[in-house]
Design an enzyme around this catalytic site. Structure first.
Site, PDB file in Angstrom:
ATOM      1  N   SER A  13      -6.720  20.927 -24.268  1.00 32.96           N
ATOM      2  CA  SER A  13      -7.079  19.731 -25.052  1.00 32.96           C
ATOM      3  C   SER A  13      -5.848  18.877 -25.352  1.00 32.96           C
ATOM      4  O   SER A  13      -5.937  17.646 -25.377  1.00 32.96           O
ATOM      5  CB  SER A  13      -7.818  20.110 -26.340  1.00 32.96           C
ATOM      6  OG  SER A  13      -6.960  20.744 -27.256  1.00 32.96           O
ATOM      7  N   ASN A  14      -4.699  19.514 -25.551  1.00 35.74           N
ATOM      8  CA  ASN A  14      -3.475  18.717 -25.752  1.00 35.74           C
ATOM      9  C   ASN A  14      -3.074  17.989 -24.475  1.00 35.74           C
ATOM     10  O   ASN A  14      -2.620  16.841 -24.523  1.00 35.74           O
ATOM     11  CB  ASN A  14      -2.334  19.601 -26.246  1.00 35.74           C
ATOM     12  CG  ASN A  14      -2.384  19.811 -27.751  1.00 35.74           C
ATOM     13  OD1 ASN A  14      -2.157  18.883 -28.517  1.00 35.74           O
ATOM     14  ND2 ASN A  14      -2.717  21.016 -28.168  1.00 35.74           N
ATOM     15  N   ASN A 107       7.607  21.283 -26.488  1.00 38.86           N
ATOM     16  CA  ASN A 107       6.525  22.241 -26.737  1.00 38.86           C
ATOM     17  C   ASN A 107       5.824  21.835 -28.014  1.00 38.86           C
ATOM     18  O   ASN A 107       6.444  21.256 -28.910  1.00 38.86           O
ATOM     19  CB  ASN A 107       7.097  23.654 -26.902  1.00 38.86           C
ATOM     20  CG  ASN A 107       6.011  24.688 -27.190  1.00 38.86           C
ATOM     21  OD1 ASN A 107       4.977  24.723 -26.512  1.00 38.86           O
ATOM     22  ND2 ASN A 107       6.216  25.513 -28.206  1.00 38.86           N
ATOM     23  N   HIS A 109       3.659  23.491 -31.166  1.00 41.72           N
ATOM     24  CA  HIS A 109       3.341  24.759 -31.829  1.00 41.72           C
ATOM     25  C   HIS A 109       2.474  24.438 -33.051  1.00 41.72           C
ATOM     26  O   HIS A 109       2.786  23.515 -33.805  1.00 41.72           O
ATOM     27  CB  HIS A 109       4.630  25.482 -32.252  1.00 41.72           C
ATOM     28  CG  HIS A 109       4.359  26.783 -32.924  1.00 41.72           C
ATOM     29  ND1 HIS A 109       3.882  27.893 -32.244  1.00 41.72           N
ATOM     30  CD2 HIS A 109       4.445  27.162 -34.220  1.00 41.72           C
ATOM     31  CE1 HIS A 109       3.711  28.883 -33.097  1.00 41.72           C
ATOM     32  NE2 HIS A 109       4.045  28.469 -34.303  1.00 41.72           N
ATOM     33  N   ASP A 145       9.744  29.056 -29.969  1.00 39.81           N
ATOM     34  CA  ASP A 145       9.404  28.115 -31.041  1.00 39.81           C
ATOM     35  C   ASP A 145      10.628  27.792 -31.909  1.00 39.81           C
ATOM     36  O   ASP A 145      10.521  27.657 -33.124  1.00 39.81           O
ATOM     37  CB  ASP A 145       8.273  28.682 -31.921  1.00 39.81           C
ATOM     38  CG  ASP A 145       7.025  29.015 -31.117  1.00 39.81           C
ATOM     39  OD1 ASP A 145       6.742  28.298 -30.145  1.00 39.81           O
ATOM     40  OD2 ASP A 145       6.341  29.987 -31.461  1.00 39.81           O
ATOM     41  N   THR A 172      -6.682  18.736 -34.297  1.00 39.87           N
ATOM     42  CA  THR A 172      -6.956  17.289 -34.346  1.00 39.87           C
ATOM     43  C   THR A 172      -5.661  16.494 -34.532  1.00 39.87           C
ATOM     44  O   THR A 172      -5.475  15.444 -33.918  1.00 39.87           O
ATOM     45  CB  THR A 172      -7.939  16.991 -35.507  1.00 39.87           C
ATOM     46  OG1 THR A 172      -9.080  17.807 -35.316  1.00 39.87           O
ATOM     47  CG2 THR A 172      -8.359  15.540 -35.531  1.00 39.87           C
ATOM     48  N   GLU A 174      -2.646  17.693 -33.731  1.00 37.58           N
ATOM     49  CA  GLU A 174      -1.844  17.914 -32.519  1.00 37.58           C
ATOM     50  C   GLU A 174      -2.107  16.808 -31.498  1.00 37.58           C
ATOM     51  O   GLU A 174      -1.189  16.324 -30.832  1.00 37.58           O
ATOM     52  CB  GLU A 174      -2.193  19.280 -31.883  1.00 37.58           C
ATOM     53  CG  GLU A 174      -1.758  20.478 -32.695  1.00 37.58           C
ATOM     54  CD  GLU A 174      -2.031  21.802 -31.980  1.00 37.58           C
ATOM     55  OE1 GLU A 174      -1.690  21.922 -30.790  1.00 37.58           O
ATOM     56  OE2 GLU A 174      -2.590  22.716 -32.613  1.00 37.58           O
TER      57      GLU A 174
HETATM   58  C1  GAR Z   1      -2.711  24.544 -29.320  1.00 36.06           C
HETATM   59  O1  GAR Z   1      -3.140  24.713 -30.654  1.00 36.06           O
HETATM   60  C2  GAR Z   1      -1.216  24.736 -29.225  1.00 36.06           C
HETATM   61  O2  GAR Z   1      -0.514  24.222 -30.327  1.00 36.06           O
HETATM   62  C3  GAR Z   1      -1.121  26.227 -29.179  1.00 36.06           C
HETATM   63  O3  GAR Z   1      -2.160  26.616 -28.321  1.00 36.06           O
HETATM   64  C4  GAR Z   1      -3.235  25.684 -28.431  1.00 36.06           C
HETATM   65  C5  GAR Z   1      -3.598  25.193 -27.046  1.00 36.06           C
HETATM   66  O4  GAR Z   1      -4.772  24.428 -27.066  1.00 36.06           O
HETATM   67  N1  GAR Z   1       0.167  26.649 -28.710  1.00 36.06           N
HETATM   68  C6  GAR Z   1       0.765  27.775 -29.092  1.00 36.06           C
HETATM   69  O5  GAR Z   1       0.260  28.564 -29.877  1.00 36.06           O
HETATM   70  C7  GAR Z   1       2.130  28.015 -28.472  1.00 36.06           C
HETATM   71  N2  GAR Z   1       2.909  28.898 -29.292  1.00 36.06           N
HETATM   72  P1  GAR Z   1      -5.127  23.451 -25.861  1.00 36.06           P
HETATM   73  O6  GAR Z   1      -5.060  24.279 -24.584  1.00 36.06           O
HETATM   74  O7  GAR Z   1      -6.535  23.010 -26.155  1.00 36.06           O
HETATM   75  O8  GAR Z   1      -4.139  22.325 -25.880  1.00 36.06           O
END
Ligand code: GAR
Length: 209
Positions: A13-14, A107, A109, A145, A172, A174
């Site tokens: 999603s990001n 990245n 987090h 991180d 949301t 992010e």
């Molecule tokens: C997101 O919440 C991201 O911040 C987290 O994984 C999710 C990925 O969601 N990342 C971590 O925990 C890294 N340490 P997405 O695949 O829907 O973007």
């Protein structure tokens, strides 16, 4: 426009939020490839549906970490990105890999670093009783991180939050924060120097929902 490769392990999603931002004609970056270490990552099809080139390099297909990274680096040499965005990529790069793209890897987090690095961040935030949670975009350095902070987004923690409801609220933000941070890096408004993030005066790097 700066060329961006996005790394995912999951739903992506990001990655999609970044791809959406890149569709604006004045956005200073474009996504040229999506890399996944998981063939099952939902984000792969989503990227392909937008015409973005995808690469899958599963760790288990290689003898060791060095061979895995060598394959990724070779593919990166083909797509020639200026910036790498890790977006839910659940794997650590070696110091050697990072040095190839020093100061050009971001990245995201889902916590307000330096609090709650690593896994189970939302559960730990709720357990700690914090009332504000959020997410951080940082430059990637060797530690997990740990790199210099580029931007942060804040959300309230509600009394009845579960790790899942909090994760949804953070996600949301992010989706707003990552495009903002990528824009800053692509425009040269933030850069890494001597292990610190140097940001142009007056730049907004903190947001709240
Ligand atoms: C997101 O919440 C991201 O911040 C987290 O994984 C999710 C990925 O969601 N990342 C971590 O925990 C890294 N340490 P997405 O695949 O829907 O973007």
């Amino acid at each position: 426009r700066k060329r961006v490769a996005v790394f995912i392990s999951g739903g992506g999603s990001n990655m999609l939020a970044l791809a959406d931002a890149c569709t604006a004609p004045d956005f200073p970056a474009e996504i040229v490839a999506v890399f996944s270490d998981k063939p099952s990552a939902g984000g792969i099809e989503k990227a392909q549906a937008r015409g973005i080139k995808t690469f899958v390099f599963e760790r288990k297909g290689f003898a060791g970490k060095a061979e895995h990274e060598a394959a990724i680096l070779a593919a990166l040499d083909e797509v020639k990105p200026d910036i790498l965005c890790l977006a839910g990529y659940m794997r650590l790069f070696s110091a050697e890999f990072i040095s190839r793209y020093e100061g050009s890897i971001l990245n995201i987090h889902p916590a307000l670093l330096p609090l709650f690095p690593g896994l189970h961040t939302h559960e730990r935030a709720i357990q700690a009783g914090v009332k504000i949670a959020g997410c951080t975009v940082h430059f990637v350095t060797e530690g997990m991180d740990e790199g210099p902070i580029v931007a942060q987004g804040a959300v309230p923690v509600l009394a009845d939050d579960t790790p899942e409801t909090l994760a949804g609220r953070v996600l949301t933000v992010e989706h707003k924060l990552y495009p903002l941070a990528l824009k800053l890096l692509a425009e040269g408004k933030v850069r890494m120097e001597d292990g610190r993030a140097i940001t142009s005066p007056g730049t907004v790097t903190g947001i709240a929902d």
